[in-house]
Design a protein around this motif. Structure first.
Motif, PDB file in Angstrom:
ATOM      1  N   ALA A   1       6.300  19.019 -12.078  1.00  0.00           N
ATOM      2  CA  ALA A   1       6.202  20.389 -11.558  1.00  0.00           C
ATOM      3  C   ALA A   1       6.432  21.407 -12.680  1.00  0.00           C
ATOM      4  O   ALA A   1       5.729  22.426 -12.755  1.00  0.00           O
ATOM      5  CB  ALA A   1       7.215  20.597 -10.428  1.00  0.00           C
ATOM      6  N   GLU A   2       7.391  21.127 -13.553  1.00  0.00           N
ATOM      7  CA  GLU A   2       7.650  22.012 -14.687  1.00  0.00           C
ATOM      8  C   GLU A   2       6.434  22.085 -15.609  1.00  0.00           C
ATOM      9  O   GLU A   2       6.046  23.158 -16.070  1.00  0.00           O
ATOM     10  CB  GLU A   2       8.868  21.509 -15.461  1.00  0.00           C
ATOM     11  N   ALA A   3       5.815  20.941 -15.871  1.00  0.00           N
ATOM     12  CA  ALA A   3       4.619  20.907 -16.718  1.00  0.00           C
ATOM     13  C   ALA A   3       3.474  21.681 -16.071  1.00  0.00           C
ATOM     14  O   ALA A   3       2.735  22.408 -16.748  1.00  0.00           O
ATOM     15  CB  ALA A   3       4.204  19.464 -16.992  1.00  0.00           C
ATOM     16  N   ARG A   4       3.318  21.551 -14.764  1.00  0.00           N
ATOM     17  CA  ARG A   4       2.268  22.298 -14.044  1.00  0.00           C
ATOM     18  C   ARG A   4       2.505  23.795 -14.195  1.00  0.00           C
ATOM     19  O   ARG A   4       1.581  24.556 -14.484  1.00  0.00           O
ATOM     20  CB  ARG A   4       2.251  21.894 -12.564  1.00  0.00           C
ATOM     21  N   THR A   5       3.746  24.229 -14.042  1.00  0.00           N
ATOM     22  CA  THR A   5       4.098  25.641 -14.197  1.00  0.00           C
ATOM     23  C   THR A   5       3.800  26.124 -15.619  1.00  0.00           C
ATOM     24  O   THR A   5       3.391  27.268 -15.816  1.00  0.00           O
ATOM     25  CB  THR A   5       5.584  25.868 -13.845  1.00  0.00           C
ATOM     26  N   ALA A   6       3.981  25.239 -16.599  1.00  0.00           N
ATOM     27  CA  ALA A   6       3.721  25.590 -17.996  1.00  0.00           C
ATOM     28  C   ALA A   6       2.232  25.624 -18.324  1.00  0.00           C
ATOM     29  O   ALA A   6       1.856  26.020 -19.421  1.00  0.00           O
ATOM     30  CB  ALA A   6       4.431  24.602 -18.921  1.00  0.00           C
ATOM     31  N   GLY A   7       1.381  25.191 -17.385  1.00  0.00           N
ATOM     32  CA  GLY A   7      -0.057  25.245 -17.599  1.00  0.00           C
ATOM     33  C   GLY A   7      -0.725  23.912 -17.857  1.00  0.00           C
ATOM     34  O   GLY A   7      -1.897  23.861 -18.215  1.00  0.00           O
ATOM     35  N   ALA A   8       0.007  22.817 -17.659  1.00  0.00           N
ATOM     36  CA  ALA A   8      -0.563  21.490 -17.905  1.00  0.00           C
ATOM     37  C   ALA A   8      -1.487  21.061 -16.776  1.00  0.00           C
ATOM     38  O   ALA A   8      -1.334  21.493 -15.634  1.00  0.00           O
ATOM     39  CB  ALA A   8       0.557  20.460 -18.057  1.00  0.00           C
ATOM     40  N   ASP A   9      -2.414  20.181 -17.118  1.00  0.00           N
ATOM     41  CA  ASP A   9      -3.227  19.473 -16.142  1.00  0.00           C
ATOM     42  C   ASP A   9      -2.372  18.291 -15.688  1.00  0.00           C
ATOM     43  O   ASP A   9      -2.036  17.421 -16.493  1.00  0.00           O
ATOM     44  CB  ASP A   9      -4.527  18.994 -16.812  1.00  0.00           C
ATOM     45  N   VAL A  10      -1.990  18.275 -14.403  1.00  0.00           N
ATOM     46  CA  VAL A  10      -1.003  17.305 -13.919  1.00  0.00           C
ATOM     47  C   VAL A  10      -1.608  16.424 -12.835  1.00  0.00           C
ATOM     48  O   VAL A  10      -2.249  16.908 -11.908  1.00  0.00           O
ATOM     49  CB  VAL A  10       0.243  18.031 -13.350  1.00  0.00           C
ATOM     50  N   GLY A  11      -1.374  15.118 -12.955  1.00  0.00           N
ATOM     51  CA  GLY A  11      -1.769  14.172 -11.918  1.00  0.00           C
ATOM     52  C   GLY A  11      -0.564  13.836 -11.050  1.00  0.00           C
ATOM     53  O   GLY A  11       0.582  14.071 -11.424  1.00  0.00           O
ATOM     54  N   ALA A  12      -0.841  13.259  -9.884  1.00  0.00           N
ATOM     55  CA  ALA A  12       0.233  12.880  -8.969  1.00  0.00           C
ATOM     56  C   ALA A  12       0.960  11.642  -9.478  1.00  0.00           C
ATOM     57  O   ALA A  12       0.350  10.740 -10.047  1.00  0.00           O
ATOM     58  CB  ALA A  12      -0.341  12.605  -7.582  1.00  0.00           C
ATOM     59  N   ALA A  13       2.254  11.611  -9.270  1.00  0.00           N
ATOM     60  CA  ALA A  13       3.037  10.420  -9.607  1.00  0.00           C
ATOM     61  C   ALA A  13       2.814   9.360  -8.538  1.00  0.00           C
ATOM     62  O   ALA A  13       2.577   9.685  -7.369  1.00  0.00           O
ATOM     63  CB  ALA A  13       4.520  10.774  -9.706  1.00  0.00           C
ATOM     64  N   VAL A  14       2.888   8.101  -8.948  1.00  0.00           N
ATOM     65  CA  VAL A  14       2.674   6.989  -8.023  1.00  0.00           C
ATOM     66  C   VAL A  14       3.682   5.875  -8.282  1.00  0.00           C
ATOM     67  O   VAL A  14       4.198   5.726  -9.390  1.00  0.00           O
ATOM     68  CB  VAL A  14       1.241   6.417  -8.117  1.00  0.00           C
ATOM     69  N   GLU A  15       3.954   5.098  -7.242  1.00  0.00           N
ATOM     70  CA  GLU A  15       4.776   3.889  -7.367  1.00  0.00           C
ATOM     71  C   GLU A  15       3.944   2.857  -8.116  1.00  0.00           C
ATOM     72  O   GLU A  15       2.762   2.670  -7.818  1.00  0.00           O
ATOM     73  CB  GLU A  15       5.157   3.348  -5.991  1.00  0.00           C
ATOM     74  N   ARG A  16       4.548   2.184  -9.084  1.00  0.00           N
ATOM     75  CA  ARG A  16       3.847   1.174  -9.883  1.00  0.00           C
ATOM     76  C   ARG A  16       4.226  -0.224  -9.412  1.00  0.00           C
ATOM     77  O   ARG A  16       5.333  -0.444  -8.923  1.00  0.00           O
ATOM     78  CB  ARG A  16       4.185   1.343 -11.371  1.00  0.00           C
ATOM     79  N   ASP A  17       3.300  -1.169  -9.584  1.00  0.00           N
ATOM     80  CA  ASP A  17       3.530  -2.554  -9.168  1.00  0.00           C
ATOM     81  C   ASP A  17       4.768  -3.159  -9.807  1.00  0.00           C
ATOM     82  O   ASP A  17       5.416  -4.027  -9.227  1.00  0.00           O
ATOM     83  CB  ASP A  17       2.316  -3.431  -9.508  1.00  0.00           C
ATOM     84  N   TRP A  18       5.133  -2.707 -11.000  1.00  0.00           N
ATOM     85  CA  TRP A  18       6.266  -3.271 -11.722  1.00  0.00           C
ATOM     86  C   TRP A  18       7.594  -2.658 -11.306  1.00  0.00           C
ATOM     87  O   TRP A  18       8.640  -2.965 -11.873  1.00  0.00           O
ATOM     88  CB  TRP A  18       6.061  -3.171 -13.241  1.00  0.00           C
ATOM     89  N   GLY A  19       7.580  -1.759 -10.300  1.00  0.00           N
ATOM     90  CA  GLY A  19       8.820  -1.213  -9.766  1.00  0.00           C
ATOM     91  C   GLY A  19       9.166   0.184 -10.211  1.00  0.00           C
ATOM     92  O   GLY A  19      10.148   0.761  -9.752  1.00  0.00           O
ATOM     93  N   GLY A  20       8.374   0.742 -11.086  1.00  0.00           N
ATOM     94  CA  GLY A  20       8.634   2.092 -11.565  1.00  0.00           C
ATOM     95  C   GLY A  20       7.854   3.132 -10.792  1.00  0.00           C
ATOM     96  O   GLY A  20       7.129   2.841  -9.838  1.00  0.00           O
ATOM     97  N   TYR A  21       8.004   4.367 -11.227  1.00  0.00           N
ATOM     98  CA  TYR A  21       7.346   5.519 -10.622  1.00  0.00           C
ATOM     99  C   TYR A  21       6.941   6.425 -11.769  1.00  0.00           C
ATOM    100  O   TYR A  21       7.795   6.854 -12.561  1.00  0.00           O
ATOM    101  CB  TYR A  21       8.335   6.220  -9.688  1.00  0.00           C
ATOM    102  N   THR A  22       5.643   6.677 -11.926  1.00  0.00           N
ATOM    103  CA  THR A  22       5.172   7.455 -13.069  1.00  0.00           C
ATOM    104  C   THR A  22       4.046   8.406 -12.687  1.00  0.00           C
ATOM    105  O   THR A  22       3.321   8.190 -11.725  1.00  0.00           O
ATOM    106  CB  THR A  22       4.646   6.542 -14.210  1.00  0.00           C
ATOM    107  N   GLY A  23       3.923   9.442 -13.499  1.00  0.00           N
ATOM    108  CA  GLY A  23       2.813  10.381 -13.402  1.00  0.00           C
ATOM    109  C   GLY A  23       2.495  10.890 -14.793  1.00  0.00           C
ATOM    110  O   GLY A  23       3.278  10.699 -15.736  1.00  0.00           O
ATOM    111  N   TYR A  24       1.343  11.531 -14.926  1.00  0.00           N
ATOM    112  CA  TYR A  24       0.897  12.002 -16.231  1.00  0.00           C
ATOM    113  C   TYR A  24       0.568  13.484 -16.179  1.00  0.00           C
ATOM    114  O   TYR A  24       0.132  14.007 -15.156  1.00  0.00           O
ATOM    115  CB  TYR A  24      -0.376  11.259 -16.661  1.00  0.00           C
ATOM    116  N   PHE A  25       0.759  14.130 -17.332  1.00  0.00           N
ATOM    117  CA  PHE A  25       0.198  15.462 -17.520  1.00  0.00           C
ATOM    118  C   PHE A  25      -0.442  15.517 -18.889  1.00  0.00           C
ATOM    119  O   PHE A  25      -0.136  14.722 -19.764  1.00  0.00           O
ATOM    120  CB  PHE A  25       1.234  16.589 -17.323  1.00  0.00           C
ATOM    121  N   ALA A  26      -1.379  16.448 -19.046  1.00  0.00           N
ATOM    122  CA  ALA A  26      -2.056  16.652 -20.319  1.00  0.00           C
ATOM    123  C   ALA A  26      -1.679  18.021 -20.868  1.00  0.00           C
ATOM    124  O   ALA A  26      -1.692  19.016 -20.144  1.00  0.00           O
ATOM    125  CB  ALA A  26      -3.577  16.573 -20.141  1.00  0.00           C
TER     126      ALA A  26
END
Length: 142
Positions: free
Chosen positions: A90-115
């Motif tokens: 959310a902070e990155a989105r506010t700063a102007g980043a292109d942000v994707g949704a975070a998702v639960e990963r098969d390995w047990g983590g939770y991640t999302g990306y921004f550019a």
């Protein structure tokens, strides 16, 4: 040679805009700031993120290869909880980043990306495993 990275250097098209994104948008503090040339930000105890104007970068390193698609690397910022992943995105989105949704990963983590402004992908990750916990700030961090 020790297995260690001291600097991550990114060549950027518009240094002033990139500085605004990281410093004003994300709130990171530069340790070295040479307008039109380079901004260096401490990203860890022994790690500097160096943002170079691409003209200066090419003069020292060589011509930048250009192509379609995503740059073939990511930078990762691990956090201690799923909620922190969402907060940082959310902070990155506010700063102007292109942000994707975070998702639960098969390995047990939770991640999302921004550019960032130059398309560099940052992974924001909660990794509950031992290696993920080892990179968080605190008593176990270097």
């Amino acid at each position: 040679m020790e297995p260690r990275i001291s600097f991550v250097t990114l060549a950027v098209r518009d240094l002033a805009a990139t500085r605004t994104f990281y410093v004003d948008g994300l709130g990171w503090a530069p340790e070295l700031d040479v307008p039109g040339e380079v901004v260096m930000i401490r990203a860890g105890t022994h790690l500097i993120l160096s943002l170079w104007d691409e003209t200066h970068f090419e003069a020292e390193v060589g011509a930048i290869g250009r192509g379609d698609g995503v740059p073939p690397f990511t930078l990762a910022h691990n956090v201690a909880s799923r909620e922190e992943v969402d907060s940082v995105l959310a902070e990155a989105r506010t700063a102007g980043a292109d942000v994707g949704a975070a998702v639960e990963r098969d390995w047990g983590g939770y991640t999302g990306y921004f550019a960032d402004r130059d398309g560099v992908r940052w992974e924001i990750a909660y990794n509950p495993g031992e290696i993920g916990q080892s990179v968080l700030p605190g008593p176990s961090a270097d």
